[in-house]
Write an enzyme that holds these catalytic residues in place. Structure first.
Site, PDB file in Angstrom:
ATOM      1  N   LYS A 110       0.871  -1.075  -0.021  1.00  0.00           N
ATOM      2  CA  LYS A 110      -0.001   0.116  -0.042  1.00  0.00           C
ATOM      3  C   LYS A 110       0.849   1.258   0.177  1.00  0.00           C
ATOM      4  O   LYS A 110       1.990   1.345   0.892  1.00  0.00           O
ATOM      5  CB  LYS A 110      -0.880   0.059   1.243  1.00  0.00           C
ATOM      6  CG  LYS A 110      -1.731   1.088   1.063  1.00  0.00           C
ATOM      7  CD  LYS A 110      -2.877   0.746   2.000  1.00  0.00           C
ATOM      8  CE  LYS A 110      -4.007   2.139   1.992  1.00  0.00           C
ATOM      9  NZ  LYS A 110      -5.346   1.790   2.762  1.00  0.00           N
ATOM     10  N   ASP A 114     -16.370  -1.265  -3.003  1.00  0.00           N
ATOM     11  CA  ASP A 114     -14.940  -1.539  -3.483  1.00  0.00           C
ATOM     12  C   ASP A 114     -13.836  -1.606  -2.007  1.00  0.00           C
ATOM     13  O   ASP A 114     -12.963  -1.922  -2.024  1.00  0.00           O
ATOM     14  CB  ASP A 114     -14.339  -0.348  -4.004  1.00  0.00           C
ATOM     15  CG  ASP A 114     -14.486   1.059  -3.586  1.00  0.00           C
ATOM     16  OD1 ASP A 114     -15.615   1.280  -3.093  1.00  0.00           O
ATOM     17  OD2 ASP A 114     -13.408   1.687  -3.147  1.00  0.00           O
TER      18      ASP A 114
END
Length: 478
Positions: free
Chosen positions: A159, A324
């Site tokens: 990330k 999502d």
């Protein structure tokens, strides 16, 4: 099938990437379709539309001069990784974004996936830079390894790993501040028994910074009021897969609208891959696809309802529970705008832009909307199977009852009751809302009831004797 790969076991501690490399097994890239418009070398950093394929090969952008911050000793033990591995040069290099020197058969290219965006059950496409919905996806999350370790499959995702075709013009970076929060929250939730992605490692750049909105000193503004420079960091999160409800939606929409000749086939491939990755052992792999789809919907319904009940059990609020941000495996996926209740507020919302629909006690309703989106995505696979389609509709309609049962079981356990007492619960919610009360301390101290109610009084921020909350002590004595 993946059983053969999952049978590999590591009997010794992994002390280097050379020892980890033989466990690599990239099922998603090997079994699903690559975007036909992708570049094989993964140098694909500009926003663009992706029309088909399950993933885009992307080369992460390494952070400059990485420095060790933390690793999860617990997860390292589960993976049979030596703690020393987290500080080794080859491991630091890989998990700070540089795949150029990884040993074979590890891939020197990672991957990013597209997904749709639904907010509280309503699909949006206009926020995509191209106003088509073909530009949504992993804008700063890049998976770099999928491995079979000790009978389990793990995907490792950076990330803050840099730009991808889905970055929508952003810089693809994460900062140390938010990365530390996510790292700690993932391991905290795991320790509390809440299904979640996990934290592997965290590295920060000694030299690279980015500008981010933040609050000036002493500010009481609702939104950030200045830009500050913050150090860039990369955290690695780990899960069996990172398949989202939004991904299924994207492929369901393409199949429903017949956006390309292989759209229905790609939807089926993704659904079967999800079953392999997240529901292997739960769903019989020899069954026909329509039967598997029905079983998948039922299994995910159970996991999702249980997950949200667990969130409320520990006082967690997702803040932005769009489709999502909803893992199709039924665990906590993304720690973006999240928070934990301190003072009990039914409509606590940690994100200033989140809206009340994602507030603390509205999370069961948000989960129901996400489940509806999940079922809608599966429907094209059942168009020619009336019986299974009817079963899917029944499963979808049954979500509120399943969710209510999970919530009542959870509340009963928190209150130490064998069965749920509706009237007592209503009175308790009224008391907790009016006083107010510290959500965590209250239930921790409740374990001392019925012998002595004195300890529980310290969880209230106002005296129980104050006007307007008369009768509170009597309720606690019930």
């Amino acid at each position: 099938m993946m059983d053969n790969q999952l049978s590999r076991e590591s009997s010794l501690e992994v002390t280097s990437l050379e020892e980890l490399a033989p466990m690599a097994d990239y099922s998603l890239m090997n079994r699903l379709n690559c975007d036909p418009g992708a570049t094989p070398d993964g140098v694909d950093f500009r926003p663009r539309q992706v029309f088909s394929g399950h993933y885009v090969p992307v080369r992460p952008t390494p952070i400059e001069t990485p420095e060790y911050v933390a690793h999860s000793e617990g997860l390292f033990r589960e993976l049979c990784f030596a703690d020393s591995l987290a500080r080794s040069d080859d491991f630091v290099r890989m998990f700070s974004g540089d795949l150029s020197l990884v040993p074979e058969p590890m891939s020197k290219v990672g991957w990013a996936c597209g997904y749709a965006l639904s907010i509280y059950g309503t699909e949006y496409t206009q926020q995509c830079p191209f106003q088509t919905g073909n530009g949504y996806g992993d804008g700063r999350a890049i998976s770099v390894l999928e491995a079979a370790i000790n009978g389990r499959r793990w995907e490792m995702q950076l990330k803050g790993g840099g730009r991808t075709p889905y970055c929508r013009g952003a810089d693809g970076r994460a900062v140390l501040r938010s990365s530390v929060r996510e790292f700690l929250a993932q391991e905290h939730m795991h320790a509390l028994g809440v299904p979640t992605s996990r934290s592997l490692s965290l590295y920060v750049s000694k030299t690279e910074t980015v500008r981010r909105p933040w609050y000036s000193e002493g500010s009481h503004a609702r939104d950030p009021d200045q830009l500050i420079s913050e150090p860039v960091a990369i955290s690695t999160r780990v899960a069996p897969s990172f398949i989202r409800v939004g991904q299924l939606e994207l492929f369901g929409r393409r199949a429903r609208k017949q956006e390309h000749p292989r759209a229905l086939e790609e939807l089926e491939q993704l659904v079967l891959h999800l079953i392999d990755r997240e529901y292997n052992g739960v769903i019989d792999q020899t069954l026909a696809t329509p039967t598997k789809v029905v079983m998948l919907a039922r299994a995910f319904r159970s996991r999702l309802a249980s997950l949200v009940a667990n969130w409320i059990r520990v006082g967690y609020c997702q803040g932005n529970f769009n489709s999502d941000n909803c893992a199709a495996g039924g665990f906590t996926l993304d720690y973006g705008p999240f928070g934990f209740c301190e003072v009990f507020e039914p409509f606590y919302q940690p994100w200033t832009g989140g809206g009340q629909h994602f507030a603390f006690l509205n999370q069961p309703a948000a989960a129901e909307r996400n489940f509806k989106s999940f079922c809608s995505a599966l429907r094209p696979l059942l168009d020619d199977h009336e019986d299974e389609l009817a079963q899917l509709d029944e499963i979808q309609q049954g979500f509120p009852d399943v969710m209510q049962a999970e919530m009542q079981t959870m509340w009963s356990a928190k209150l130490g009751l064998e069965t749920f007492d509706t009237e007592l619960f209503k009175q308790l919610m009224m008391l907790m809302t009016q006083t107010p009360v510290d959500y965590t301390v209250f239930f921790r101290e409740l374990s001392s009831i019925p012998d002595d109610i004195e300890p529980i009084k310290k969880s209230f921020y106002r005296s129980l004797d104050e006007p307007g909350i008369a009768g509170s002590e009597a309720l606690l004595e019930r």
